[in-house]
Design an enzyme around this catalytic site. Structure first.
Site, PDB file in Angstrom:
ATOM      1  N   GLU A 104      86.426  68.724   3.080  1.00 21.22           N
ATOM      2  CA  GLU A 104      86.727  69.466   1.864  1.00 21.22           C
ATOM      3  C   GLU A 104      87.934  68.893   1.131  1.00 21.22           C
ATOM      4  O   GLU A 104      88.078  69.079  -0.082  1.00 21.22           O
ATOM      5  CB  GLU A 104      86.974  70.934   2.215  1.00 21.22           C
ATOM      6  N   ASP A 146      92.894  38.495 -23.689  1.00 17.05           N
ATOM      7  CA  ASP A 146      93.195  37.909 -24.992  1.00 17.05           C
ATOM      8  C   ASP A 146      94.695  37.988 -25.185  1.00 17.05           C
ATOM      9  O   ASP A 146      95.278  39.066 -25.169  1.00 17.05           O
ATOM     10  CB  ASP A 146      92.456  38.684 -26.084  1.00 17.05           C
TER      11      ASP A 146
END
Length: 338
Positions: A104, A146
């Site tokens: 859980e 880039d």
């Protein structure tokens, strides 16, 4: 051209969303709206993003836990029934055991772990918008980015204009200025840098008139301007600027000390060596070529031949001052053009 040809092979096709800055054409519309390539791209952007490796792993682990719990429940229930235990109590015990086996706290553990990874990456200047992306980032072997405006200041300047002998040349600067100043196609920072440098040096287009223009395209990778000089009405000057190899392919000679020399294999190798050296030093390099022809009204790509190589245009994009450049990388190489 065949209808099933790939998009990159459709050289005679204009797509929805494209911008045309110069030239004329007649266009036949064959698709509209969602049926266009642009519409298909827009439809894909609305789709659900692809599942990451991390999300796929968590989902598969969850399926494994479910299968394990089902097997355990059936096994415990079967054993208890074989031992003549009460059915209801056996079922409740098997279900409680299955629930106890389920992790859980797994979502909380995963979130805390990924958050710790995101904090560690933020200390290195990396911002993670989606925690799940950390798994994909860690799985990468090669990351391409880039640089413009990220690693560098994003302001390109004309560092130098060199003749074919690798010497500074005001004439090459003047020819490049004429090409950039009369260019009317797509604006780009290289032309802006040339014009700015030319204006700083006191250059103008006075005494020249634009006759024609052969626009830049990504196949030729060069731009040609045809100008007429005052006092020479029977001749026009063709000025071509562009990628080094593409401009060199149009040349049959080069100019050194005001003399045209046939472009031999050895001279091509010398020019290529200059180009490679400037590129290795972190500069963006373009080439300039010219040709004088008899005056006429219209010019086309067939006129880009038999030209004279005039020189190089050397551009520089300075790295950001806040950029932490490793000691093994020089500032010049950090600004090498992509």
């Amino acid at each position: 051209m065949q209808a099933e040809a790939a998009l990159s092979a459709r050289t005679n096709t204009v797509f929805l969303g494209a911008s045309v800055r110069s030239g004329t054409a007649k266009v036949l519309v064959v698709e509209t709206g969602r049926r266009t390539a642009f519409g298909a791209i827009a439809a894909r952007l609305r789709t659900r993003p692809p599942e990451t490796d991390f999300a796929r792993g968590v989902r598969q682990f969850g399926y494994l836990l479910i299968r394990a719990m089902v097997v355990i429940v059936l096994f415990v229930l079967t054993v208890n029934l074989l031992l003549d235990r009460p059915g209801i109590e056996s079922l409740l015990f098997a279900v409680a055991l299955a629930v106890g086996l389920s992790p859980e706290l797994l979502p909380a553990i995963v979130s805390v772990t990924l958050s710790a990874g995101a904090r560690a990456m933020s200390r290195r200047g990396v911002i993670v918008r989606r925690l799940e992306a950390i798994e994909n980032l860690g799985s990468m072997d090669i990351l391409c980015t880039d640089k413009t405006g990220t690693l560098t200041e994003g302001t390109i300047v004309l560092n130098d204009a060199l003749d074919a002998g690798n010497r500074p040349s005001d004439e090459v600067r003047r020819l490049a200025f004429l090409n950039a100043a009369f260019e009317s196609g797509i604006e780009n920072p290289l032309d802006a840098a040339i014009v700015a440098a030319g204006e700083s040096a006191g250059l103008t287009t006075h005494g020249f008139a634009k006759i024609d223009e052969i626009p830049y395209d990504f196949l030729r990778r060069r731009l040609t301007i045809v100008v007429a000089e005052d006092g020479a009405p029977t001749q026009h000057l063709i000025v071509t600027k562009g990628a080094f190899s593409n401009v060199l392919d149009t040349c049959s000679s080069l100019e050194r000390d005001a003399v045209d020399i046939p472009l031999t294999t050895e001279l091509r190798a010398e020019l290529d060596a200059v180009f490679q050296a400037k590129g290795a030093a972190g500069f963006r390099v373009l080439a300039v070529a010219t040709r004088r022809v008899a005056a006429k009204e219209r010019y086309g790509r067939d006129d880009e031949q038999g030209m004279t190589f005039r020189g190089f245009l050397v551009f520089f994009d300075r790295p950001r001052r806040t950029l932490n450049v490793p000691s093994t990388i020089s500032p010049s190489s950090a600004s090498a053009s992509r």
